[in-house]
Design a protein around this motif. Structure first.
Motif, short mmCIF file in Angstrom:
data_model
loop_
_atom_site.label_atom_id
_atom_site.label_comp_id
_atom_site.label_asym_id
_atom_site.label_seq_id
_atom_site.Cartn_x
_atom_site.Cartn_y
_atom_site.Cartn_z
N VAL A 1 -1.84 -16.53 16.31
CA VAL A 1 -1.82 -16.56 17.77
C VAL A 1 -3.21 -16.28 18.33
O VAL A 1 -3.66 -16.94 19.29
N ALA A 2 -3.90 -15.31 17.76
CA ALA A 2 -5.25 -14.98 18.22
C ALA A 2 -6.18 -16.19 18.09
O ALA A 2 -6.97 -16.47 19.01
N ALA A 3 -6.07 -16.91 16.98
CA ALA A 3 -6.93 -18.09 16.78
C ALA A 3 -6.61 -19.18 17.79
O ALA A 3 -7.51 -19.80 18.38
N GLU A 4 -5.33 -19.42 18.02
CA GLU A 4 -4.94 -20.49 18.94
C GLU A 4 -5.25 -20.14 20.40
O GLU A 4 -5.57 -21.02 21.20
N GLN A 5 -5.19 -18.85 20.73
CA GLN A 5 -5.44 -18.42 22.11
C GLN A 5 -6.90 -18.08 22.36
O GLN A 5 -7.29 -17.78 23.49
N GLY A 6 -7.74 -18.09 21.30
CA GLY A 6 -9.15 -17.76 21.45
C GLY A 6 -9.39 -16.30 21.77
O GLY A 6 -10.35 -15.95 22.46
N LEU A 7 -8.53 -15.41 21.24
CA LEU A 7 -8.65 -13.98 21.48
C LEU A 7 -9.13 -13.26 20.22
O LEU A 7 -8.74 -13.64 19.11
N PRO A 8 -9.94 -12.21 20.35
CA PRO A 8 -10.33 -11.43 19.18
C PRO A 8 -9.15 -10.60 18.67
O PRO A 8 -8.25 -10.25 19.45
N LEU A 9 -9.17 -10.29 17.40
CA LEU A 9 -8.07 -9.55 16.77
C LEU A 9 -8.56 -8.21 16.24
O LEU A 9 -9.61 -8.14 15.57
N ALA A 10 -7.82 -7.16 16.55
CA ALA A 10 -8.07 -5.84 15.97
C ALA A 10 -6.88 -5.48 15.10
O ALA A 10 -5.73 -5.72 15.48
N LEU A 11 -7.15 -4.93 13.92
CA LEU A 11 -6.02 -4.63 13.03
C LEU A 11 -6.13 -3.24 12.44
O LEU A 11 -7.21 -2.73 12.16
N ILE A 12 -4.95 -2.63 12.29
CA ILE A 12 -4.81 -1.38 11.56
C ILE A 12 -3.97 -1.68 10.34
O ILE A 12 -2.81 -2.10 10.47
N PRO A 13 -4.51 -1.53 9.13
CA PRO A 13 -3.73 -1.83 7.92
C PRO A 13 -2.58 -0.86 7.76
O PRO A 13 -2.78 0.35 7.73
N ALA A 14 -1.36 -1.38 7.71
CA ALA A 14 -0.19 -0.52 7.60
C ALA A 14 0.83 -1.07 6.64
O ALA A 14 2.00 -0.68 6.67
N GLY A 15 0.39 -1.99 5.78
CA GLY A 15 1.30 -2.57 4.80
C GLY A 15 1.21 -1.86 3.47
O GLY A 15 0.57 -0.82 3.32
N THR A 16 1.83 -2.46 2.47
CA THR A 16 1.81 -1.89 1.13
C THR A 16 0.52 -2.23 0.40
O THR A 16 -0.10 -1.37 -0.24
N LEU A 17 0.06 -3.47 0.50
CA LEU A 17 -1.13 -3.91 -0.25
C LEU A 17 -2.33 -4.16 0.65
O LEU A 17 -3.47 -3.89 0.27
N ASN A 18 -2.12 -4.72 1.85
CA ASN A 18 -3.21 -4.91 2.83
C ASN A 18 -4.39 -5.69 2.26
O ASN A 18 -5.55 -5.30 2.41
N HIS A 19 -4.11 -6.82 1.60
CA HIS A 19 -5.18 -7.62 1.01
C HIS A 19 -6.18 -8.10 2.06
O HIS A 19 -7.39 -8.03 1.86
N PHE A 20 -5.67 -8.59 3.17
CA PHE A 20 -6.55 -9.15 4.20
C PHE A 20 -7.43 -8.06 4.81
O PHE A 20 -8.64 -8.24 4.95
N ALA A 21 -6.84 -6.94 5.19
CA ALA A 21 -7.62 -5.85 5.78
C ALA A 21 -8.68 -5.34 4.81
O ALA A 21 -9.80 -5.02 5.21
N ARG A 22 -8.34 -5.28 3.53
CA ARG A 22 -9.32 -4.83 2.53
C ARG A 22 -10.51 -5.77 2.46
O ARG A 22 -11.66 -5.34 2.42
N ASP A 23 -10.23 -7.09 2.45
CA ASP A 23 -11.33 -8.06 2.40
C ASP A 23 -12.18 -8.01 3.66
O ASP A 23 -13.41 -8.12 3.61
N VAL A 24 -11.52 -7.85 4.81
CA VAL A 24 -12.26 -7.79 6.07
C VAL A 24 -13.14 -6.54 6.12
O VAL A 24 -14.25 -6.57 6.65
N GLY A 25 -12.65 -5.45 5.53
CA GLY A 25 -13.41 -4.21 5.55
C GLY A 25 -12.87 -3.18 6.52
O GLY A 25 -13.56 -2.24 6.89
N VAL A 26 -11.60 -3.35 6.92
CA VAL A 26 -10.93 -2.37 7.77
C VAL A 26 -9.95 -1.62 6.88
O VAL A 26 -8.88 -2.15 6.55
N ARG A 27 -10.29 -0.41 6.50
CA ARG A 27 -9.48 0.32 5.52
C ARG A 27 -8.48 1.27 6.16
O ARG A 27 -7.54 1.70 5.50
N SER A 28 -8.72 1.65 7.43
CA SER A 28 -7.88 2.67 8.04
C SER A 28 -7.98 2.58 9.56
O SER A 28 -8.79 1.82 10.11
#
Length: 495
Positions: free
Chosen positions: A274-301
């Motif tokens: 949705v962020a990509a289609e709407q042209g909005l920036p995305l902020a994320l808090i990793p809260a899953g079990t593995l968090n592969h995407f957040a780890r690659d992005v560099g947002v650990r907590s």
């Protein structure tokens, strides 16, 4: 040569006898009971399973060290007990060699050489040290106690312990052959992006998945701490997440300046699309079990996310896209991690189930064998070339390592898809693939193909299949066009 080695190893030298005698002469202390208890606890590697479970509660390098340690124990135990002991039979010290209060109630009857307990202790410690040096140094004294306890309780000669330690260290190092080490750093991107400062999350719409992560731990408090002024929404069980967010954005009438998400990879992928289609920036808090995407992005907590939004620090990263000609009409899906066709979705499901009790690489190998045994080949055209495949993997960006279990991305702005597939048009392709996986020779195998390309066109010639994107199963289709969309998503990441 082997016969020349067997004779001296069967014999017990003067040094071994002297060291055992000196150990037996040590005065009786409270440590005797502790050493006996530790020695028993290490039977069949049980002690290390417990230590590994404790280490695995901490994410990142410590958890990887625990998983690598368990894998190393499997190799060390096999080398010591299935190879070393049958090849080099040796009698154990007589019970009378040590005082009665030290003796184990149940003495082992297998060959004394080498020490399997010492091999497992050294293997686990070596593996943990490679991933998390501080955790490894904390574990090392316990490993030393286990190794010495085998002499203290009179069930091994010192040279048995020394040989076991060498086997264990070797087993730990050998894990790198199948499971390479990698630096614990965020993936690279050269594309800095403009994003508004989100002080306290004002004008942010954040989706929170309260059932994500281990034991369904609700991340709401983290989100409220980082973005107290954000509008929070929870997934509606009766609506698609994307449709739910699009409706909220339209209702806000242009006042939403950023999207936020707290959840696992599946939730993150939906909000990111949705962020990509709407042209909005995305902020994320990793809260899953593995968090592969957040780890690659560099947002650990949560603090990482909070700092990035407060300073307006953001980068542009690629997204994957797949267009589907389906039975219910055309469809389009974005993916932040991976997409797949054929047996790969089933393999991932089985692997993740096995990872509750096994390291990732063994779990992946077992899942692969089980899936391939039941799979049916797909008759396809790949970029216009007709062939048959068992499964197709498509990664958003170039993954590492190459081979069976891709786990990370060194860069997030390559403009390429990581395409891997297993051919079904060659004799015994599944057996050859499993053999190549076990020997880590997939790069030279004719049945396995890997390439990094910007687009992949897949046309099914024998019916319809479902595509899986970021672990979510999509609609049935017979024509799939995968593309890399360079810098399609702006995401907050601290510098």
């Amino acid at each position: 040569m082997l016969s020349h080695l067997k004779k001296p190893l069967r014999q017990v030298g003067k040094t071994d006898r002297q060291l055992v005698r000196r150990s037996a002469e040590l005065p009786r202390t409270r440590a005797d009971a502790l050493l006996t208890a530790v020695s028993r606890a290490a039977n069949k590697g049980r002690l290390w399973w417990v230590v590994g479970a404790v280490l695995a509660t901490r994410k990142g390098a410590t958890r990887r060290g625990a998983l690598r340690g368990v894998a190393a124990i499997a190799g060390a135990s096999a080398a010591a007990n299935l190879v070393g002991k049958p090849l080099f039979p040796r009698r154990r010290p007589a019970a009378e060699e040590v005082p009665e209060h030290r003796r184990l109630t149940k003495r082992p009857t297998s060959s004394s050489f080498p020490s399997g307990h010492s091999a497992s202790a050294a293997a686990f410690t070596t593996a943990v040290v490679m991933e998390a040096p501080k955790a490894g140094l904390a574990v090392a004294p316990l490993a030393a106690v286990v190794a010495y306890s085998r002499v203290h309780t009179g069930v091994h000669w010192p040279s048995d312990v020394g040989a076991g330690v060498l086997i264990g260290v070797g087993a730990g190092l050998v894990t790198r052959h199948w499971w390479p080490l990698h630096p614990d750093v965020p993936a690279h991107t050269a594309h800095e992006a403009d994003a508004p400062l989100m002080v306290d999350g004002e004008d942010m719409l954040a989706l929170v998945n309260p059932h994500s992560g281990v034991n369904g731990q609700d991340p709401t408090e983290d989100v409220r701490y980082a973005w107290p002024k954000a509008t929070l929404r929870y997934p509606d069980a009766d609506a698609d997440i994307r449709a739910q967010l699009e409706s909220e954005i339209e209702r806000a009438g242009g006042t939403i300046r950023a999207l936020g998400v707290a959840g696992g990879d599946g939730t993150v992928a939906a909000v990111a699309s949705v962020a990509a289609e709407q042209g909005l920036p995305l902020a994320l808090i990793p809260a899953g079990t593995l968090n592969h995407f957040a780890r690659d992005v560099g947002v650990r907590s949560m603090p990482d996310a909070d700092e990035a939004t407060e300073t307006g620090s953001a980068v542009g990263i690629d997204l994957g896209e797949v267009e589907i000609d389906g039975t219910s009409g055309p469809d389009r899906r974005w993916f932040v991690n991976t997409a797949s066709l054929g047996g790969y979705p089933e393999m991932v499901r089985v692997r993740e189930k096995l990872q509750d009790r096994l390291p990732k690489w063994p779990a992946a190998a077992i899942a692969l064998v089980r899936t391939l045994r039941r799979a049916r080949p797909l008759q396809v055209e790949l970029n216009g070339k007709r062939t048959a495949v068992w499964l197709i993997f498509v990664g958003n960006g170039t993954y590492a390592p190459k081979g069976l279990a891709p786990s990370r991305r060194p860069a997030l702005d390559t403009g390429l898809l990581d395409v891997r597939y297993l051919r079904a048009d060659l004799p015994y392709s599944r057996a050859r693939f499993v053999l190549a996986t076990l020997t880590n020779s997939l790069a030279a195998s004719r049945v396995y193909r890997e390439e990094d390309i910007p687009e992949l066109d897949v046309r099914l010639l024998d019916g319809n299949r479902r595509v899986a994107t970021d672990g979510e199963v999509g609609p049935l289709g017979n024509h799939f066009r995968f593309r890399s969309r360079p810098s399609a998503l702006t995401i907050y990441r601290k510098r």
